[in-house]
Design an enzyme around this catalytic site. Structure first.
Site, PDB file in Angstrom:
ATOM      1  CE  LYS A 179      -0.630  -4.873   9.239  1.00 23.70           C
ATOM      2  NZ  LYS A 179       0.322  -3.807   9.550  1.00 23.70           N
ATOM      3  CD  GLU A 233      -8.523  -2.918   8.024  1.00 24.16           C
ATOM      4  OE1 GLU A 233      -8.632  -3.074   9.255  1.00 24.16           O
ATOM      5  OE2 GLU A 233      -7.661  -2.195   7.515  1.00 24.16           O
ATOM      6  CD  GLU A 256       1.289  -0.759  11.114  1.00 24.09           C
ATOM      7  OE1 GLU A 256       1.527  -1.864  11.630  1.00 24.09           O
ATOM      8  OE2 GLU A 256       1.901  -0.333  10.126  1.00 24.09           O
ATOM      9  CG  ASN A 315       4.622   1.782  12.925  1.00 26.97           C
ATOM     10  OD1 ASN A 315       4.308   0.590  12.882  1.00 26.97           O
ATOM     11  ND2 ASN A 315       4.467   2.580  11.888  1.00 26.97           N
TER      12      ASN A 315
HETATM   13  P1  ADP Z   1       2.170  -2.065   7.165  1.00 30.22           P
HETATM   14  O1  ADP Z   1       2.399  -2.769   8.458  1.00 30.22           O
HETATM   15  O2  ADP Z   1       2.659  -2.865   6.012  1.00 30.22           O
HETATM   16  O3  ADP Z   1       2.660  -0.653   7.213  1.00 30.22           O
HETATM   17  P2  ADP Z   1      -0.534  -0.965   7.241  1.00 30.22           P
HETATM   18  O4  ADP Z   1      -1.692  -1.614   7.891  1.00 30.22           O
HETATM   19  O5  ADP Z   1       0.043   0.202   7.933  1.00 30.22           O
HETATM   20  O6  ADP Z   1       0.571  -2.065   6.970  1.00 30.22           O
HETATM   21  O7  ADP Z   1      -0.983  -0.575   5.772  1.00 30.22           O
HETATM   22  C1  ADP Z   1      -0.056  -0.210   4.771  1.00 30.22           C
HETATM   23  C2  ADP Z   1      -0.688   0.790   3.823  1.00 30.22           C
HETATM   24  O8  ADP Z   1      -1.865   0.241   3.198  1.00 30.22           O
HETATM   25  C3  ADP Z   1      -1.170   2.037   4.544  1.00 30.22           C
HETATM   26  O9  ADP Z   1      -0.208   3.064   4.480  1.00 30.22           O
HETATM   27  C4  ADP Z   1      -2.436   2.423   3.809  1.00 30.22           C
HETATM   28  O10 ADP Z   1      -2.099   3.344   2.811  1.00 30.22           O
HETATM   29  C5  ADP Z   1      -2.934   1.179   3.141  1.00 30.22           C
HETATM   30  N1  ADP Z   1      -4.109   0.637   3.837  1.00 30.22           N
HETATM   31  C6  ADP Z   1      -4.114  -0.136   4.930  1.00 30.22           C
HETATM   32  N2  ADP Z   1      -5.370  -0.478   5.298  1.00 30.22           N
HETATM   33  C7  ADP Z   1      -6.205   0.110   4.418  1.00 30.22           C
HETATM   34  C8  ADP Z   1      -7.631   0.151   4.254  1.00 30.22           C
HETATM   35  N3  ADP Z   1      -8.454  -0.515   5.079  1.00 30.22           N
HETATM   36  N4  ADP Z   1      -8.129   0.851   3.223  1.00 30.22           N
HETATM   37  C9  ADP Z   1      -7.313   1.496   2.376  1.00 30.22           C
HETATM   38  N5  ADP Z   1      -5.985   1.500   2.461  1.00 30.22           N
HETATM   39  C10 ADP Z   1      -5.409   0.826   3.481  1.00 30.22           C
HETATM   40  P1  ADP Z   2       5.927   2.030   8.446  1.00 34.46           P
HETATM   41  O1  ADP Z   2       5.966   3.126   9.420  1.00 34.46           O
HETATM   42  O2  ADP Z   2       4.756   2.072   7.533  1.00 34.46           O
HETATM   43  O3  ADP Z   2       6.104   0.697   9.079  1.00 34.46           O
HETATM   44  P2  ADP Z   2       8.632   2.725   7.702  1.00 34.46           P
HETATM   45  O4  ADP Z   2       9.170   3.011   6.370  1.00 34.46           O
HETATM   46  O5  ADP Z   2       8.743   3.776   8.742  1.00 34.46           O
HETATM   47  O6  ADP Z   2       7.132   2.317   7.445  1.00 34.46           O
HETATM   48  O7  ADP Z   2       9.302   1.406   8.226  1.00 34.46           O
HETATM   49  C1  ADP Z   2       9.079   0.149   7.688  1.00 34.46           C
HETATM   50  C2  ADP Z   2       9.921  -0.879   8.442  1.00 34.46           C
HETATM   51  O8  ADP Z   2      11.241  -0.905   7.944  1.00 34.46           O
HETATM   52  C3  ADP Z   2      10.013  -0.552   9.891  1.00 34.46           C
HETATM   53  O9  ADP Z   2      10.102  -1.740  10.645  1.00 34.46           O
HETATM   54  C4  ADP Z   2      11.281   0.237   9.983  1.00 34.46           C
HETATM   55  O10 ADP Z   2      11.813   0.139  11.264  1.00 34.46           O
HETATM   56  C5  ADP Z   2      12.142  -0.416   8.928  1.00 34.46           C
HETATM   57  N1  ADP Z   2      12.988   0.560   8.231  1.00 34.46           N
HETATM   58  C6  ADP Z   2      12.584   1.495   7.366  1.00 34.46           C
HETATM   59  N2  ADP Z   2      13.616   2.198   6.884  1.00 34.46           N
HETATM   60  C7  ADP Z   2      14.716   1.695   7.473  1.00 34.46           C
HETATM   61  C8  ADP Z   2      16.108   2.004   7.400  1.00 34.46           C
HETATM   62  N3  ADP Z   2      16.581   2.980   6.640  1.00 34.46           N
HETATM   63  N4  ADP Z   2      16.971   1.268   8.125  1.00 34.46           N
HETATM   64  C9  ADP Z   2      16.503   0.257   8.910  1.00 34.46           C
HETATM   65  N5  ADP Z   2      15.201  -0.068   9.012  1.00 34.46           N
HETATM   66  C10 ADP Z   2      14.317   0.627   8.325  1.00 34.46           C
HETATM   67 MG    MG Z   3       2.067   0.830   8.428  1.00 34.22          MG
END
Ligand code: ADP
Ligand code: ADP
Ligand code: MG
Length: 667
Positions: free
Chosen positions: A116, A200, A289, A291
């Site tokens: 991140k 943040e 972030e 993906n």
């Molecule tokens: P992850 O790798 O677990 O997906 P993210 O950085 O994408 O982590 O954050 C997960 C969730 O947390 C996001 O979908 C968002 O809804 C919430 N989130 C992340 N950062 C913030 C922020 N600065 N303020 C409010 N919500 C946040």
């Molecule tokens: P995000 O996009 O916020 O990271 P996702 O739900 O798309 O959330 O994915 C979370 C993590 O778990 C990712 O690393 C994804 O590749 C993995 N993941 C999610 N659902 C599955 C699934 N059905 N089978 C295998 N891996 C999964």
């Molecule tokens: Mg995320």
């Protein structure tokens, strides 16, 4: 184009990739673990290679085994799906060295977007708006407190290596930072082996909006609009949709342009997702972030754009130039996706694993009873097992309509026709969300589920319309059975034999009715009004589909030794149909006492005991942890429901337990 590819994944995404390959005339080989030998993906692929034990660490995560499988099958490229090795730059580089094409982005892109903090710095340089905060790592708690004060509360403390909602905490004041900062650091260390932490600003009324991007190896990159994934439970997405109800055209174009700028900055050459957090207050948005893989929720984008993202990944990986220009794309209608999970919404969403005794997904395409189109992405079929080794997802139910309302109505109609027996699924909960006025209005944030279901989910009360549907269905089903009984016992032929006066008991409510029964069509008089139910339902089928007063409906149906069990949306009700005389007797029956289970600690699901945290003779207070049971990658702390003294311990760490197995007994 490749002639054969290897799929380094399983389940639903394995099947998804195979479908596109079949259409394109590309042969598929898939790897599988012990647990997946009989899976649908293995059956559908042209070839399958066994790679080891059920735990992913013995199979799907072992790079050598994947590369061996490529050699054995002569595949030219590897599709990693999502999860497992999909975002592993070491794996991508190894394939490169071995001259095997990775159907994903180049290793540099994966690396730059890999954590991140690095990706946030990259994004800022590419002109992407990032969440205000401290652009650096923080070592000491007091430093964290000072920086948080400078940023302004509330703040979010995040592990740089975090993912899947782990290693994230919100703090509203100095004290919460003093507590939260070391906690996130420790969690990051255990979960990711990397304790780098940054801070943040916490965005108010946060909504999760992400942009789908697509790049090729010739420097072209486009975006395919946004998806909104704000409906999350414990940071796990549950409902996703495209487009987002929040965005206007101007914000959409700005967000899309920033995502493309970031993609270009890392020579992005595959399908990827740039995640933003957007403020529901002023639509400001900030990079979270990237993906670097196909996203679980990619189907909603496919439904509104008509682009097959897996096909595009294969094309750009094989070196083709993107054949789609930004201006070729437009948004057609609305798509919604539900993640159907094997979990029990009535028991705090505990994983519910086991065999799919019955599995009848709704019909794909234009379904009955709804205006839109249905798509089911799933990797299971009737008789399959949802095992404890992998993700608890059963399927993704995707619907498309001309409008958001149409897409949601189609979700409801499809879920009414989605029959699963043998394990619990989350559909009662998801349908309850779809029926909420607030969800319909699009006024959602990432805290939606916490706000709307503060005490968890306890089912919903049927509406007047649903009560009518259930009463009429129970009456008709009873008519069918009565007529059959009359036939088989050799009495007069139906329908004359079916009596008119009945009482339908739903739960504890009594509904006196008059039933004029005929095969396929009953008239049911309730409170002086006559309703007409038409259905082709036959005993032995588990879905009762028909019309009530001309309006289509569907309920799920099961026989019980006493009465019938109906499920409709979030409602599950036992129905008894009896004569007025026996209904009267029923009303007078004393209620059965539930057995006293408070002195027993039972396993809520099948799993593995990780630790037993009490000893014989120990005094345990209500709410105290008794043991930990792991199922489907989740550790569940099992707590005492009342005070007591431990009388017997029946299992220990390392033991497998069945659902409802008695683990500990109190005096
Ligand atoms: P992850 O790798 O677990 O997906 P993210 O950085 O994408 O982590 O954050 C997960 C969730 O947390 C996001 O979908 C968002 O809804 C919430 N989130 C992340 N950062 C913030 C922020 N600065 N303020 C409010 N919500 C946040
Ligand atoms: P995000 O996009 O916020 O990271 P996702 O739900 O798309 O959330 O994915 C979370 C993590 O778990 C990712 O690393 C994804 O590749 C993995 N993941 C999610 N659902 C599955 C699934 N059905 N089978 C295998 N891996 C999964
Ligand atoms: Mg995320």
């Amino acid at each position: 184009m490749f002639s054969k590819i290897l799929i380094a994944n399983r389940g639903e995404i394995g099947v998804r990739v195979i479908k596109t390959c079949k259409r394109m005339g590309v042969k598929t080989a898939i790897v599988y673990s012990e647990a997946d030998a009989d899976s649908l993906a293995v059956e559908m692929a042209d070839e399958a290679v066994f790679i080891g034990g059920a735990p992913a660490s013995e199979s799907y995560l072992v790079q050598d085994k994947i590369i061996d499988a490529v050699r054995k099958t002569g595949a030219e490229a590897v599709h990693p799906g999502f999860g497992f090795l999909s975002e592993n730059p070491v794996f991508a580089r190894r394939l490169e060295e071995e001259k095997i094409t990775f159907i994903g982005p180049n290793p540099f892109a994966i690396e730059s977007m890999g954590d991140k903090i690095t990706s946030k710095e990259f994004a800022a340089k590419a002109g992407v708006s990032t969440v205000p905060g401290h652009m650096g790592l923080i070592e000491e708690t007091e430093e964290a407190v000072r920086i948080s004060g400078e940023i302004g509360y509330p703040v979010m403390i995040k592990a740089s290596a975090g993912g899947g909602g782990k290693g994230i905490r919100v703090a509203y004041d100095d004290a919460e930072v003093r507590e939260g900062f070391p906690a996130v650091k420790a969690e990051a260390k255990t979960a990711f082996g990397d304790d780098r932490v940054f801070i943040e600003k916490f965005i108010l009324s946060p909504r999760h909006v992400e942009i789908q991007v697509l790049g090729d190896k010739h420097g072209n990159a486009i975006h395919l609009f946004e998806r909104e994934c704000s409906i999350q439970r414990r940071n796990q997405k549950v409902i996703e949709e495209a487009p987002s109800p929040l965005l206007d055209e101007e914000t959409r174009m700005k967000m899309g342009a920033q995502a493309v700028a970031l993609a270009k900055a890392v020579n992005y050459d595959s399908a990827g997702t740039v995640e933003f957090v957007a403020s529901g207050v002023d639509k400001s948005f900030y990079f979270l972030e990237m993906n670097t893989r196909l996203q679980v929720e990619h189907p909603v984008t496919e439904m509104i754009t008509g682009v097959d993202l897996v096909e595009q990944m294969l094309r750009v990986a094989s070196g083709e130039k993107l054949a789609i220009a930004q201006d070729d794309l437009s948004i057609n209608g609305w798509a919604v996706e539900s993640r159907v999970y094997a979990e029990d919404p009535y028991r705090n969403f505990l994983p519910s694993i086991g065999r799919l005794k019955r599995y009848i997904p709704p019909v794909e395409g234009e379904a009955t009873g709804a205006p839109g189109v249905v798509r089911v992405d799933s990797g299971v079929r009737e008789g399959d097992e949802i095992s404890m080794f992998y993700d608890p997802m059963i399927s993704k139910l995707v619907t498309h309509g001309k409008t958001r309302d149409e897409a949601i109505d189609t979700q409801l109609a499809a879920m009414d026709r989605y029959h699963i027996e043998g394990i619990q699924d989350n559909m009662p909960f998801v349908t309850a969300v779809y029926e909420q006025e607030r969800f319909r209005s699009g006024d959602i944030t990432t805290a939606y589920i916490k706000d709307e279901f503060p005490d968890g989910f306890n089912g919903v009360e049927p509406t007047a319309e649903q009560t009518l549907i259930l009463t009429a269905s129970a009456a008709h089903v009873h008519g069918v059975y009565s007529a059959r009984a009359a036939l088989t016992s050799g009495r007069l032929s139906p329908p004359e034999t079916v009596r008119e006066d009945w009482v339908v008991i739903l739960d504890k409510s009594h509904y006196p009715i008059k039933l004029r029964f005929a095969e396929g069509r009953s008239e049911i008089e309730i409170e002086g009004k006559v309703h007409v139910l038409e259905t082709e339902w036959k005993p032995g089928t588990h879905l009762l589909e028909g019309t009530l007063d001309g309006k289509p409906f569907a309920v799920k149906f099961a026989d019980r030794t006493e009465g019938y069990l109906f499920r409709h949306r979030g409602v599950a009700l036992r129905a008894l149909v009896c004569t007025p005389r026996s209904a009267e007797l029923h009303a007078k029956l004393p209620e059965k006492e539930a057995a006293d289970l408070s002195k027993l600690i039972m396993s809520p699901m099948p799993g593995l005991v990780v630790s037993m945290d009490v000893e014989l003779g120990q005094e345990v207070k209500s709410g105290e942890a008794v043991c930990v049971v792991e199922a489907m990658k989740m550790q569940n702390i099992i707590r005492a429901e009342a005070d007591g003294v431990v009388k017997a311990i029946n299992v220990g760490a390392g033991d497998s337990v069945a659902a409802d197995e008695i683990m500990v007994e109190f005096e």
